[in-house]
Design an enzyme around this catalytic site. Structure first.
Site, PDB file in Angstrom:
ATOM      1  CD  GLU A 293      -2.705  -1.216   2.555  1.00 49.67           C
ATOM      2  OE1 GLU A 293      -3.891  -1.543   2.456  1.00 49.67           O
ATOM      3  OE2 GLU A 293      -2.152  -0.974   3.643  1.00 49.67           O
TER       4      GLU A 293
HETATM    5  C1  TNX Z   1      -4.321  -4.045   4.700  1.00 48.38           C
HETATM    6  S1  TNX Z   1      -2.644  -6.374   4.293  1.00 48.38           S
HETATM    7  C2  TNX Z   1      -3.058  -3.775   5.188  1.00 48.38           C
HETATM    8  C3  TNX Z   1      -2.909  -3.328   6.565  1.00 48.38           C
HETATM    9  C4  TNX Z   1      -4.208  -3.199   7.271  1.00 48.38           C
HETATM   10  C5  TNX Z   1      -5.106  -4.336   6.888  1.00 48.38           C
HETATM   11  C6  TNX Z   1      -6.401  -4.371   7.631  1.00 48.38           C
HETATM   12  C7  TNX Z   1      -1.605  -5.308   4.154  1.00 48.38           C
HETATM   13  C8  TNX Z   1      -0.349  -5.770   3.619  1.00 48.38           C
HETATM   14  N1  TNX Z   1      -1.907  -4.064   4.508  1.00 48.38           N
HETATM   15  O1  TNX Z   1      -2.203  -2.109   6.614  1.00 48.38           O
HETATM   16  O2  TNX Z   1      -3.977  -3.209   8.643  1.00 48.38           O
HETATM   17  O3  TNX Z   1      -5.377  -4.268   5.514  1.00 48.38           O
HETATM   18  O4  TNX Z   1      -7.091  -5.557   7.376  1.00 48.38           O
END
Ligand code: TNX
Length: 482
Positions: A293
């Site tokens: 992300e």
């Molecule tokens: C996605 S999964 C994220 C996290 C969040 C999560 C909540 C991932 C690699 N990144 O930053 O905490 O969703 O479900």
């Protein structure tokens, strides 16, 4: 059907009769080394007996066929003996975990219980399907103490999970002391989601955790998330931000708004110092660098950054793990990507990584994200990947999850528990159990011969043990709890 063991052993043949453990049922181990003796001593303590010379009525033996591999074991219970054989100490440890499920659950009760203990006759030969069977705990969004994490490790080990991935940094908190960058922990670790007081592990505490885990054959994989999810670090050291401006700590739950500054040389001093200290504190082979992300990092910057970080991780003798977005970059052979997205365009990055020689850890969000609600009635948790019932967490195959990623590309499975809504370890247990037990089975047991109908019975049979251990599990209505 025989005794109900989870994860389901490769082969289990019920025997006739039963062994009765009495105070005089001495435990032996051969050869006796500090490591094997520790395993035998913990079993003797559980049984309320003592160690004695081999062969005793309860005997542990290192040896056996190479077929058992690093983690396999053979356990034979007759009316006159209990014999556990493994090629390696980890196998003895896993065999003891199986034996714990064969014993009456009240033996694990915190109050003193009196034997004798009856163990049903059985012959088990067992070894894992996948080498990596993990759980992840997000100690950044909410902090968990060493004692709390140790309790979680105990629960993982019971179900033969052998890896604990600690998500040690995120926008909301930095949780590990770094000697060269002290404000990361003292400032960056001083709060959490909702504005609580947060916390961090000193290096000595982190080493204690690693040792505690290792004694239970659990390898710790530390994660420092980058180049995104770094707000706590930027707030601690504004020079790491592109604008160099001071910013207050963040206690909300948004994602994707922070980034390291890809063109500043200080960024790579920071990464190298942090990875170097973590590598020195971590005996396991893996360092996780996040990489998910990174919405506040330009795509071309991201690719360059991951390339440089890979070289840094390699320079400390570790193997890099990253969330599947790192598949955008040029990967070294032997790097590991962790699949998680529900969007097929992003999932394809795992296949792209495999083409470059990477292996994959399977964490498909819709099946294994322990922070997803069970159903509409669950008050904790999120639901962006949908509701995840106990069956959803169980009914999938790591080798058929992502097009272009087959069985031989899969290193194993991991169940992440993100902690935006998880304020206490009791909350964590409620979301993790019982789903994590099913994911442990997916990682350990052969896909052939597994079925939901059979699994839900065996899971239901875990209730007395979970109750004895005081685990705050969700009594999902779909399970016939015993
Ligand atoms: C996605 S999964 C994220 C996290 C969040 C999560 C909540 C991932 C690699 N990144 O930053 O905490 O969703 O479900």
């Amino acid at each position: 059907m025989g005794p109900a063991i989870v994860p389901k052993p490769v082969s289990l043949t019920p025997g006739t009769g039963a062994f009765v453990v009495r105070a005089a049922s001495v435990v032996s181990v051969a050869p006796s080394t500090p490591e094997t003796a520790r395993i035998a001593r913990s079993l003797a303590a559980l049984l309320g007996t003592r160690l004695g010379p081999a062969p005793a009525p309860v005997s542990l033996e290192l040896g056996g066929s190479a077929r058992l591999g690093d983690e396999g074991y053979e356990l034979t219970v007759t009316s006159t003996s209990i014999g556990l054989v493994a090629a390696r100490p980890a196998g003895l440890f896993h065999g003891v975990q199986t034996l714990r499920q064969l014993l009456p659950a009240r033996i694990e009760s915190p109050t003193v219980q009196r034997g004798p203990w009856t163990v049903p006759g059985v012959r088990i030969a067992d070894r894992p399907r996948f080498r990596y069977r993990g759980a992840m705990l997000d100690v950044s969004r909410h902090f968990f103490t060493v004692a709390e994490v140790e309790r979680y490790i105990d629960q993982l080990a019971l179900y033969k999970i052998n890896t604990l991935h600690l998500h040690l940094s995120d926008d909301q908190g930095w949780r590990i002391a770094i000697a060269k960058w002290p404000r990361l922990a003292t400032h960056g670790g001083s709060t959490e989601v909702g504005g609580g007081k947060g916390g961090f592990y000193t290096q000595a505490q982190y080493e204690d955790l690693v040792r505690y885990a290792a004694a239970r054959y659990v390898t710790v994989v530390p994660e420092i998330d980058m180049p995104g999810h770094v707000h706590a670090a930027l707030s601690s050291y504004p020079k790491l931000a592109c604008d160099g401006k001071p910013s207050p700590l963040y206690t909300g739950i948004d994602v994707g708004f922070s980034s390291l500054c890809i063109d500043k040389p200080v960024t790579y001093d920071f990464v190298s110092d942090v990875v170097g200290e973590l590598a020195r504190l971590t005996p396991g082979p893996w360092i996780h660098i996040g990489g998910d992300e990174a919405m506040a990092t330009k795509a071309s910057d991201y690719v360059r950054f991951i390339g440089r970080v890979q070289a840094i991780v390699a320079s400390y003798g570790k193997r890099l793990v990253g969330w599947e977005e790192i598949g955008r970059a040029r990967l070294r052979r032997g790097s590991i990507v962790q699949h998680w997205n529900t969007d097929p365009a992003k999932t394809a990055l795992s296949a792209r990584a495999v083409k470059q020689g990477a292996k994959v850890i399977m964490s498909p969000a819709a099946h294994v994200y322990l922070d997803m609600k069970y159903d509409a009635s669950t008050s904790l948790g999120l639901q962006w990947a949908g509701y995840t019932s106990v069956q959803d967490a169980y009914a999938w195959d790591p080798a058929r999850q992502v097009p272009g990623v087959g069985a031989s590309d899969v290193l194993g499975v991991e169940a992440p528990l993100w902690s935006e809504t998880v304020q206490s370890i009791r909350d964590a247990e409620f979301l993790a159990f019982p789903r994590l037990i099913g994911i442990a089975e997916i990682g350990w047991s052969p896909s052939r011969g597994r079925s939901w109908a059979d699994y839900r019975q065996r899971l239901g049979a875990q209730a007395p043990l979970l109750d004895s251990l005081g685990v705050n599990y969700y009594r999902a209505p779909e399970i016939p709890w015993r």
